[in-house]
Design an enzyme around this catalytic site. Structure first.
Site, short mmCIF file in Angstrom:
data_model
loop_
_atom_site.label_atom_id
_atom_site.label_comp_id
_atom_site.label_asym_id
_atom_site.label_seq_id
_atom_site.Cartn_x
_atom_site.Cartn_y
_atom_site.Cartn_z
N GLN A 1 124.48 192.50 -15.47
CA GLN A 1 124.81 191.07 -15.46
C GLN A 1 125.89 190.73 -14.44
OE1 GLN A 1 125.47 189.33 -19.35
NE2 GLN A 1 126.64 187.62 -18.48
N CYS B 1 120.05 195.97 -25.35
CA CYS B 1 120.61 197.32 -25.52
C CYS B 1 121.88 197.30 -26.38
CB CYS B 1 120.85 198.00 -24.17
SG CYS B 1 122.03 197.16 -23.11
N HIS C 1 122.15 191.02 -24.65
CA HIS C 1 121.57 192.27 -24.14
C HIS C 1 120.90 193.04 -25.28
CE1 HIS C 1 123.78 192.36 -20.15
NE2 HIS C 1 124.29 191.32 -20.77
N CYS D 1 118.11 195.37 -18.02
CA CYS D 1 119.32 196.10 -17.66
C CYS D 1 118.93 197.44 -17.04
CB CYS D 1 120.24 196.29 -18.86
SG CYS D 1 119.92 197.73 -19.87
N GLU D 2 119.64 197.80 -15.99
CA GLU D 2 119.26 199.00 -15.27
C GLU D 2 119.70 200.28 -15.99
OE1 GLU D 2 120.98 198.27 -11.48
OE2 GLU D 2 122.87 199.27 -11.95
N HIS D 3 120.51 200.15 -17.03
CA HIS D 3 120.95 201.34 -17.76
C HIS D 3 119.93 201.80 -18.80
CE1 HIS D 3 125.11 199.66 -16.64
NE2 HIS D 3 124.73 200.54 -15.74
N HIS D 4 119.22 200.83 -19.39
CA HIS D 4 118.28 201.18 -20.46
C HIS D 4 116.88 200.63 -20.23
CE1 HIS D 4 122.39 200.97 -22.24
NE2 HIS D 4 122.01 202.11 -22.81
ZN ZN Z 1 121.69 198.32 -21.17
#
Ligand code: ZN
Length: 188
Positions: free
Chosen positions: A119, A149, A147, A76-79
Site C-alpha cells: 500500500q 492478509c 488487507h 499484496c506482494e507478500h502474500h
Molecule cells: Zn500481505
C-alpha cells in the site's frame, strides 16, 4: 508478458502440494481459471501510469482538483492476498492550467493497483505519476484499505484500516494548501 501456461502449471503444482487431487471435478479447471484471473489482476504490470495522463487540455484552471473515493482492488506482494479500499487523489494544475479528464485519475489508480503491491508504494507511485505527468504544482494521495492478509491470517484484525498518504509540491511545503486538500477529501 504474463505466461498463462506457466501459471496454470504452477497452480496445479500447489494443488498437488497441499495433498489435493487436481483431477477431481471442482479442481480440474482451477489452474486455468486462476491463470486467467491473474492475467486480469496483474494487467497493470509493464504499463506506465503516466500514459493515462498524456491527453490533457488547457482550461487555465488554477485551483485544486480532487477525486474522492476511487475504489480499487490490489494484491499484496507478500502474500498475494487482496487488499482493497478507496483512494483519494488531488492535484493543483501547472501554471498554464493543464488538466486531465477526471476519470483519468481513476485509471492511474487502476493501473498501479493491478500489480503485486504494498500500500505504501502504491500511494507513492500514484502521487509521483500525477505530479510528474501533469507537471502539477501539487499532488496528493490518501489510501484507506483493508488487507485480507491481516484479516484471514496472522493478527486476524477484521475492520482494521490502513491509511497511507503521499504529498508532493505545495501539499508538502505549504500547510494551508495541505489543509485545503485534506478538508476536501474529508468532505467538509
Ligand atoms: Zn500481505
Amino acid at each position: 508478458m504474463i505466461d498463462v501456461e506457466r501459471i496454470r502449471k504452477a497452480v496445479r503444482e500447489i494443488i498437488e502440494a497441499i495433498g489435493e487431487d487436481p483431477e477431481r471435478d471442482g479442481l480440474r479447471d482451477t489452474p486455468q481459471r486462476v491463470a486467467e484471473m491473474y492475467l486480469e489482476l496483474f494487467q497493470g504490470l509493464g504499463k506506465d501510469p503516466r500514459e493515462e495522463l498524456r491527453v490533457g487540455f488547457e482550461l487555465g484552471h488554477q485551483e485544486m482538483v480532487v477525486l474522492k473515493d476511487i475504489p480499487f482492488y490490489s494484491l499484496c506482494e507478500h502474500h498475494l492476498l487482496p487488499f482493497y479500499g478507496v483512494a483519494h487523489v488531488g492535484y493543483i494544475p501547472s501554471r498554464d492550467g493543464r488538466i486531465v479528464g477526471i476519470s483519468k485519475l481513476a485509471r492511474v489508480v487502476e493501473t498501479i493497483a493491478r500489480r503485486p503491491q504494498v500500500q505504501e508504494r502504491m500511494t507513492t507511485e500514484i502521487a509521483d505519476a500525477v505530479f510528474s505527468a501533469l507537471n502539477a504544482r501539487a499532488a496528493g494521495v490518501v489510501i484507506q484499505a483493508e488487507h485480507m492478509c491481516m484479516i484471514m491470517r496472522g493478527i486476524k484484525k477484521p475492520g482494521a484500516n490502513v491509511i497511507t498518504s503521499a504529498l508532493r509540491g505545495t501539499f508538502h511545503t505549504n500547510p494551508a494548501s495541505r489543509a485545503e486538500f485534506f478538508s476536501l477529501i474529508h468532505g467538509k
